[in-house]
Design a protein around this motif. Structure first.
Motif, mmCIF file in Angstrom:
data_model
loop_
_atom_site.group_PDB
_atom_site.id
_atom_site.type_symbol
_atom_site.label_atom_id
_atom_site.label_comp_id
_atom_site.label_asym_id
_atom_site.label_seq_id
_atom_site.Cartn_x
_atom_site.Cartn_y
_atom_site.Cartn_z
ATOM 1 N N VAL A 1 -3.864 0.235 -2.213
ATOM 2 C CA VAL A 1 -4.359 1.538 -1.760
ATOM 3 C C VAL A 1 -4.751 2.420 -2.935
ATOM 4 O O VAL A 1 -5.869 2.944 -3.007
ATOM 5 C CB VAL A 1 -3.297 2.252 -0.904
ATOM 6 C CG1 VAL A 1 -3.669 3.726 -0.713
ATOM 7 C CG2 VAL A 1 -3.181 1.584 0.449
ATOM 8 N N PHE A 2 -3.851 2.594 -3.906
ATOM 9 C CA PHE A 2 -4.098 3.571 -4.959
ATOM 10 C C PHE A 2 -5.117 3.095 -5.984
ATOM 11 O O PHE A 2 -5.726 3.908 -6.675
ATOM 12 C CB PHE A 2 -2.785 3.972 -5.634
ATOM 13 C CG PHE A 2 -2.059 5.046 -4.883
ATOM 14 C CD1 PHE A 2 -2.454 6.366 -4.985
ATOM 15 C CD2 PHE A 2 -1.000 4.736 -4.049
ATOM 16 C CE1 PHE A 2 -1.803 7.365 -4.284
ATOM 17 C CE2 PHE A 2 -0.338 5.728 -3.344
ATOM 18 C CZ PHE A 2 -0.737 7.048 -3.454
ATOM 19 N N THR A 3 -5.316 1.785 -6.092
ATOM 20 C CA THR A 3 -6.373 1.297 -6.969
ATOM 21 C C THR A 3 -7.750 1.616 -6.401
ATOM 22 O O THR A 3 -8.685 1.947 -7.132
ATOM 23 C CB THR A 3 -6.247 -0.225 -7.171
ATOM 24 O OG1 THR A 3 -4.992 -0.509 -7.796
ATOM 25 C CG2 THR A 3 -7.364 -0.758 -8.048
ATOM 26 N N SER A 4 -7.889 1.541 -5.073
ATOM 27 C CA SER A 4 -9.192 1.694 -4.425
ATOM 28 C C SER A 4 -9.440 3.094 -3.883
ATOM 29 O O SER A 4 -10.571 3.417 -3.524
ATOM 30 C CB SER A 4 -9.309 0.688 -3.271
ATOM 31 O OG SER A 4 -9.020 -0.620 -3.708
ATOM 32 N N SER B 1 0.323 -6.209 -9.458
ATOM 33 C CA SER B 1 -0.904 -6.704 -10.095
ATOM 34 C C SER B 1 -1.743 -7.498 -9.115
ATOM 35 O O SER B 1 -2.983 -7.391 -9.104
ATOM 36 C CB SER B 1 -0.543 -7.577 -11.302
ATOM 37 O OG SER B 1 0.180 -6.851 -12.258
ATOM 38 N N LEU B 2 -1.077 -8.303 -8.283
ATOM 39 C CA LEU B 2 -1.796 -9.075 -7.277
ATOM 40 C C LEU B 2 -2.487 -8.149 -6.282
ATOM 41 O O LEU B 2 -3.640 -8.382 -5.887
ATOM 42 C CB LEU B 2 -0.821 -10.012 -6.549
ATOM 43 C CG LEU B 2 -1.414 -10.956 -5.499
ATOM 44 C CD1 LEU B 2 -2.429 -11.900 -6.146
ATOM 45 C CD2 LEU B 2 -0.302 -11.743 -4.814
ATOM 46 N N GLY B 3 -1.786 -7.075 -5.882
ATOM 47 C CA GLY B 3 -2.385 -6.107 -4.972
ATOM 48 C C GLY B 3 -3.579 -5.409 -5.581
ATOM 49 O O GLY B 3 -4.618 -5.228 -4.932
ATOM 50 N N THR B 4 -3.469 -5.038 -6.848
ATOM 51 C CA THR B 4 -4.582 -4.377 -7.539
ATOM 52 C C THR B 4 -5.785 -5.302 -7.661
ATOM 53 O O THR B 4 -6.931 -4.914 -7.397
ATOM 54 C CB THR B 4 -4.136 -3.922 -8.940
ATOM 55 O OG1 THR B 4 -3.072 -2.978 -8.805
ATOM 56 C CG2 THR B 4 -5.277 -3.279 -9.700
ATOM 57 N N LEU B 5 -5.527 -6.547 -8.064
ATOM 58 C CA LEU B 5 -6.611 -7.503 -8.292
ATOM 59 C C LEU B 5 -7.321 -7.858 -6.992
ATOM 60 O O LEU B 5 -8.555 -7.865 -6.918
ATOM 61 C CB LEU B 5 -6.049 -8.758 -8.952
ATOM 62 C CG LEU B 5 -7.061 -9.754 -9.507
ATOM 63 C CD1 LEU B 5 -7.914 -9.107 -10.588
ATOM 64 C CD2 LEU B 5 -6.334 -10.967 -10.072
ATOM 65 N N THR B 6 -6.560 -8.164 -5.956
ATOM 66 C CA THR B 6 -7.178 -8.539 -4.686
ATOM 67 C C THR B 6 -7.856 -7.346 -4.021
ATOM 68 O O THR B 6 -8.865 -7.515 -3.324
ATOM 69 C CB THR B 6 -6.132 -9.135 -3.725
ATOM 70 O OG1 THR B 6 -5.030 -8.221 -3.588
ATOM 71 C CG2 THR B 6 -5.611 -10.466 -4.245
ATOM 72 N N ALA B 7 -7.337 -6.137 -4.241
ATOM 73 C CA ALA B 7 -7.980 -4.950 -3.683
ATOM 74 C C ALA B 7 -9.348 -4.718 -4.310
ATOM 75 O O ALA B 7 -10.293 -4.296 -3.633
ATOM 76 C CB ALA B 7 -7.097 -3.724 -3.884
#
Length: 391
Positions: free
Chosen positions: A229-232, A349-355
């Motif tokens: 959420v916060f990356t995007s 990191s996985l959440g950031t990358l996949t997002a």
């Protein structure tokens, strides 16, 4: 020989405030990504790698630095870490190429593990009755640092540019270093073996304790959803129907702080509910948050409610995860925390990358689908395996 530490309120507050200030360094970049992209004349995908590098660096610091909390004098370790943090912040401020930001943020992440030395101290030197509440207090400082850092950096970035944020951060870290040097107690190390045997014992704990593995997986999947959420969010809010900048994006950190503060009191529920039920409720709150984040994601009120619920569920489950595994071996709290937090930030990191990939493919809907999927995996693992582990 040093005396055993008594966890006074002043010490607890010092660890809480320091945790927030140090961990904030990792998250200043998220609302600033658009400004950084404009400055370096690169695309969204390129700058999205900056928080990935920071989180991966943090995971490495958790793996190779935090276990030392059981072996060396912790105050000296904290002070050395803070020196490395200050050097990295200065490096970021003067960076002229994108690769320099990647490297500096990776090392910054690795050095910013100070809060993960404090959380085990709070657990180790608290009574059983106060353990959850004391962990919750330090974790509240940490999570507030994560959330409020986004708001603060967004405002600073809009007013003075993204580099000024890192110059301010240097001043904050110099202040923090002074406070730690003068006030932090220094408990006697618990581990007498070599560094290699210390790291081997971390792996052995991951193999030996199924409760630790379950808590680590739940934490990783919960944090992956929040990171998505916060990356995007910065890219979502700068487009239709919002068309806003870094200040508004950062203000969602303040919104999330409402949920974080509410979750800090989760320890009170242990008197009435089992740990299994509290974690179950927290994970259900996480899943409910996506109803608003996606279903009403084109409105401010939908995003506000979604972010509050997301932070409430994440923080509550996080505190209970740590309460569970710290009870396994009070003399190995740093190594237990290493297993959990390495998993936690690999999940982030996985959440950031996949997002980042999901945003390229399907914009906000794709990001929400990714986040919901991660949180659903956490719930399924808890329902399937938790009762066997707790019994």
């Amino acid at each position: 020989m040093k005396q055993t530490v008594t966890l006074k309120n002043a010490t607890l507050w010092l660890m809480t405030i320091t945790s927030g200030l140090v961990v904030a360094n990792i998250y200043y970049n998220q609302p600033l990504l658009s400004l950084i992209a404009e400055d370096f004349e690169v695309g969204e995908m390129a700058v999205s790698k900056i928080p990935v590098m920071t989180q991966m660096g943090y995971a490495c610091g958790l793996l190779f630095i935090v276990p030392l909390g059981d072996k060396v004098w912790r105050r000296k370790l904290v002070l050395l870490d803070l020196v490395a943090v200050i050097i990295c912040l200065i490096w970021i401020y003067f960076s002229k190429d994108l690769w320099m930001l990647y490297v500096a943020n990776f090392i910054l992440g690795g050095a910013s593990v100070v809060p993960q030395l404090f959380v085990p101290m709070a657990a180790e030197f608290s009574s059983l009755e106060k353990r959850s509440s004391n962990i919750g207090m330090v974790m509240s400082g940490l999570l507030l640092g994560i959330l409020l850092s986004r708001m603060f950096s967004g405002i600073v970035g809009d007013l003075w540019g993204w580099r000024m944020m890192y110059l301010i951060a240097v001043g904050l870290m110099l202040f923090t270093w002074t406070g730690i040097y003068k006030l932090l107690p220094d408990p006697t190390p618990n581990f007498k073996g070599s560094y290699s045997s210390l790291l081997r014992s971390v792996v052995d704990m991951a193999r030996r304790y199924p409760l630790l593995r379950l808590a680590s997986f739940r934490g990783a999947m919960a944090f992956a959803g929040m990171s998505a959420v916060f990356t995007s969010l910065v890219f979502h809010l700068e487009g239709p129907p919002f068309y806003v900048g870094a200040t508004v994006v950062g203000s969602f950190g303040l919104v999330g702080a409402v949920g974080a503060l509410a979750a800090a009191s989760v320890g009170r529920f242990t008197r009435k509910w089992s740990n299994y039920r509290i974690v179950l409720a927290a994970l259900l709150i996480l899943l409910t948050s996506w109803t608003f984040t996606f279903g009403a994601g084109e409105t401010y009120w939908g995003l506000v409610i979604g972010v509050i619920l997301l932070d409430l569920g994440l923080q509550a489950s996080h505190i209970m995860n740590q309460t569970d595994f710290f009870a396994i071996d009070p003399k190995a709290t740093n190594r237990l925390n290493t297993v959990y937090m390495v998993s936690y930030f690999i999940g982030g990191s996985l959440g950031t990358l996949t997002a980042s990939w999901a945003w390229e493919q399907a914009q906000w809907a794709g990001v929400c689908a990714i986040g919901f999927g991660f949180n659903l995996l956490a719930l399924l693992a808890h329902v399937i395996f938790a009762k066997k582990v707790y019994n």
